[in-house]
Design a protein around this motif. Structure first.
Motif, PDB file in Angstrom:
ATOM      1  N   THR A 102       0.747  -1.179   0.117  1.00  0.00           N
ATOM      2  CA  THR A 102      -0.101   0.023   0.223  1.00  0.00           C
ATOM      3  C   THR A 102       0.969   1.422   0.005  1.00  0.00           C
ATOM      4  OG1 THR A 102      -0.565   0.049   2.428  1.00  0.00           O
ATOM      5  CG2 THR A 102      -1.917  -1.158   1.081  1.00  0.00           C
ATOM      6  N   GLU A 103       2.053   1.147   0.742  1.00  0.00           N
ATOM      7  CA  GLU A 103       2.915   2.361   0.846  1.00  0.00           C
ATOM      8  C   GLU A 103       3.315   2.625  -0.721  1.00  0.00           C
ATOM      9  OE1 GLU A 103       5.049   2.067   5.021  1.00  0.00           O
ATOM     10  OE2 GLU A 103       6.061   1.601   3.077  1.00  0.00           O
ATOM     11  N   ASN A 104       3.738   1.589  -1.541  1.00  0.00           N
ATOM     12  CA  ASN A 104       4.071   1.581  -2.953  1.00  0.00           C
ATOM     13  C   ASN A 104       2.837   2.154  -3.847  1.00  0.00           C
ATOM     14  OD1 ASN A 104       6.939   0.888  -2.408  1.00  0.00           O
ATOM     15  ND2 ASN A 104       6.323  -1.345  -2.584  1.00  0.00           N
ATOM     16  N   THR A 105       1.779   1.683  -3.432  1.00  0.00           N
ATOM     17  CA  THR A 105       0.631   2.126  -4.468  1.00  0.00           C
ATOM     18  C   THR A 105       0.194   3.683  -3.989  1.00  0.00           C
ATOM     19  OG1 THR A 105      -0.134  -0.082  -4.286  1.00  0.00           O
ATOM     20  CG2 THR A 105      -1.762   1.765  -4.802  1.00  0.00           C
ATOM     21  N   ALA A 106       0.301   4.118  -2.887  1.00  0.00           N
ATOM     22  CA  ALA A 106       0.252   5.559  -2.672  1.00  0.00           C
ATOM     23  C   ALA A 106       1.362   6.548  -3.348  1.00  0.00           C
ATOM     24  CB  ALA A 106       0.340   5.717  -1.027  1.00  0.00           C
ATOM     25  N   LEU A 107       2.547   5.959  -3.002  1.00  0.00           N
ATOM     26  CA  LEU A 107       3.572   6.772  -3.894  1.00  0.00           C
ATOM     27  C   LEU A 107       3.555   6.728  -5.448  1.00  0.00           C
ATOM     28  CD1 LEU A 107       6.553   5.934  -1.498  1.00  0.00           C
ATOM     29  CD2 LEU A 107       5.141   7.999  -1.636  1.00  0.00           C
ATOM     30  N   SER A 108       3.266   5.519  -5.924  1.00  0.00           N
ATOM     31  CA  SER A 108       3.175   5.562  -7.489  1.00  0.00           C
ATOM     32  C   SER A 108       1.918   6.210  -8.018  1.00  0.00           C
ATOM     33  CB  SER A 108       3.312   3.914  -7.915  1.00  0.00           C
ATOM     34  OG  SER A 108       2.046   3.366  -7.299  1.00  0.00           O
ATOM     35  N   THR A 109       0.778   5.963  -7.435  1.00  0.00           N
ATOM     36  CA  THR A 109      -0.319   6.776  -7.911  1.00  0.00           C
ATOM     37  C   THR A 109      -0.216   8.392  -7.856  1.00  0.00           C
ATOM     38  OG1 THR A 109      -1.405   6.680  -5.736  1.00  0.00           O
ATOM     39  CG2 THR A 109      -1.884   4.669  -7.414  1.00  0.00           C
ATOM     40  N   LEU A 110       0.770   8.832  -6.881  1.00  0.00           N
ATOM     41  CA  LEU A 110       0.695  10.192  -6.774  1.00  0.00           C
ATOM     42  C   LEU A 110       1.759  10.569  -7.870  1.00  0.00           C
ATOM     43  CD1 LEU A 110       0.669  12.693  -5.149  1.00  0.00           C
ATOM     44  CD2 LEU A 110       2.721  12.191  -3.900  1.00  0.00           C
ATOM     45  N   ARG A 111       2.786   9.866  -8.301  1.00  0.00           N
ATOM     46  CA  ARG A 111       3.571  10.089  -9.122  1.00  0.00           C
ATOM     47  C   ARG A 111       2.928  10.050 -10.474  1.00  0.00           C
ATOM     48  NH1 ARG A 111       7.285   7.077  -6.003  1.00  0.00           N
ATOM     49  NH2 ARG A 111       6.898   5.152  -7.362  1.00  0.00           N
ATOM     50  N   ALA A 112       1.970   8.999 -10.682  1.00  0.00           N
ATOM     51  CA  ALA A 112       1.455   8.832 -11.964  1.00  0.00           C
ATOM     52  C   ALA A 112       0.683   9.977 -12.101  1.00  0.00           C
ATOM     53  CB  ALA A 112       0.478   7.458 -11.806  1.00  0.00           C
ATOM     54  N   ALA A 113       0.342  10.736 -11.317  1.00  0.00           N
ATOM     55  CA  ALA A 113      -0.720  11.715 -11.340  1.00  0.00           C
ATOM     56  C   ALA A 113      -0.259  13.169 -11.650  1.00  0.00           C
ATOM     57  CB  ALA A 113      -1.666  12.037 -10.183  1.00  0.00           C
ATOM     58  N   ASN A 139      -9.433  -3.973   1.897  1.00  0.00           N
ATOM     59  CA  ASN A 139      -8.656  -4.997   2.027  1.00  0.00           C
ATOM     60  C   ASN A 139      -8.196  -5.577   0.569  1.00  0.00           C
ATOM     61  OD1 ASN A 139      -8.618  -5.604   4.575  1.00  0.00           O
ATOM     62  ND2 ASN A 139     -10.606  -6.927   4.508  1.00  0.00           N
ATOM     63  N   ASP A 140      -9.144  -4.945  -0.417  1.00  0.00           N
ATOM     64  CA  ASP A 140      -8.924  -5.309  -1.950  1.00  0.00           C
ATOM     65  C   ASP A 140      -7.698  -4.759  -2.641  1.00  0.00           C
ATOM     66  OD1 ASP A 140      -9.832  -3.136  -2.572  1.00  0.00           O
ATOM     67  OD2 ASP A 140     -11.633  -3.939  -3.408  1.00  0.00           O
ATOM     68  N   GLY A 141      -7.004  -3.668  -1.917  1.00  0.00           N
ATOM     69  CA  GLY A 141      -5.878  -2.973  -2.224  1.00  0.00           C
ATOM     70  C   GLY A 141      -6.267  -1.731  -3.033  1.00  0.00           C
ATOM     71  N   ARG A 142      -7.676  -1.432  -3.032  1.00  0.00           N
ATOM     72  CA  ARG A 142      -7.960  -0.189  -3.589  1.00  0.00           C
ATOM     73  C   ARG A 142      -8.334   1.183  -2.771  1.00  0.00           C
ATOM     74  NH1 ARG A 142     -13.438  -0.917  -6.674  1.00  0.00           N
ATOM     75  NH2 ARG A 142     -13.515  -2.562  -5.172  1.00  0.00           N
ATOM     76  N   PHE A 143      -8.179   2.244  -3.135  1.00  0.00           N
ATOM     77  CA  PHE A 143      -8.201   3.264  -2.159  1.00  0.00           C
ATOM     78  C   PHE A 143      -9.036   4.346  -2.148  1.00  0.00           C
ATOM     79  CE2 PHE A 143      -5.157   4.553  -5.428  1.00  0.00           C
ATOM     80  CZ  PHE A 143      -5.630   5.774  -5.597  1.00  0.00           C
ATOM     81  N   GLN A 144      -9.165   5.348  -1.547  1.00  0.00           N
ATOM     82  CA  GLN A 144      -9.681   6.620  -1.562  1.00  0.00           C
ATOM     83  C   GLN A 144      -8.682   7.856  -0.934  1.00  0.00           C
ATOM     84  OE1 GLN A 144     -13.696   7.173  -0.115  1.00  0.00           O
ATOM     85  NE2 GLN A 144     -14.802   5.562  -1.537  1.00  0.00           N
ATOM     86  N   LEU A 145      -8.811   8.800  -1.362  1.00  0.00           N
ATOM     87  CA  LEU A 145      -8.078   9.828  -0.683  1.00  0.00           C
ATOM     88  C   LEU A 145      -8.959  10.622   0.307  1.00  0.00           C
ATOM     89  CD1 LEU A 145      -6.464  11.235  -3.908  1.00  0.00           C
ATOM     90  CD2 LEU A 145      -5.270   9.707  -1.945  1.00  0.00           C
TER      91      LEU A 145
END
Length: 155
Positions: A102-113, A139-145
């Motif tokens: 989840t840490e990697n997802t947070a950082l990668s989604t920020l960079r992708a934007a 739990n499924d790995g999807r997020f909201q801000l």
């Protein structure tokens, strides 16, 4: 809940009905995507909402639509810095449960934007704007801000 937050929640909910299914909603254009776009935000909260909408738009297949579950898989707080042109300068994890995925997802989604709309000049201090955002993971790995998330379920 403020009118602006209700509008953002309504936008996220409307995305749920636009796609082929809840896993892959079609992204609506909520924020200009070019480097030349300047945010029309009138406050830091509005600019933060612009950026949160941008992250959700670009990463729509990773965004959870609806209310977050009562017990979240992970909460990741990220501090990031945007320059006067909207370029992402740096980002770092401030708080996490040490779930590396989840840490990697947070950082990668920020960079992708990135790049983001240029911040309004009154928000820029020393050539940049510092922001903090929270990624809420189901739990499924999807997020909201958190800035644009619906209230979390009670049970």
């Amino acid at each position: 809940m403020t009118t602006k937050r209700i509008s953002a929640v309504a936008l996220v909910l409307s995305l749920a009905g636009c796609g082929s299914g809840p896993e892959q909603p079609e992204a609506a254009r909520t924020v200009e995507t070019t480097r030349d776009a300047t945010s029309t935000a009138r406050s830091m909260d509005e600019y933060k909402m612009d950026l949160a909408n941008r992250v959700a738009q670009v990463n729509s297949i990773k965004v959870f639509i609806g209310r977050p579950q009562p017990l979240l898989r992970s909460v990741v707080v990220v501090k990031y810095v945007v320059d006067a042109e909207g370029k992402l300068l740096r980002s770092e994890i401030l708080r996490s449960n040490r779930d590396r995925v989840t840490e990697n997802t947070a950082l990668s989604t920020l960079r992708a934007a990135a790049p983001f709309p240029k911040p309004p000049p009154f928000l820029v201090r020393h050539g940049h704007v510092e922001l903090i955002e929270t990624w809420l993971f189901n739990n499924d790995g999807r997020f909201q801000l958190r800035t644009i998330a619906e209230p979390q379920m009670n049970e």
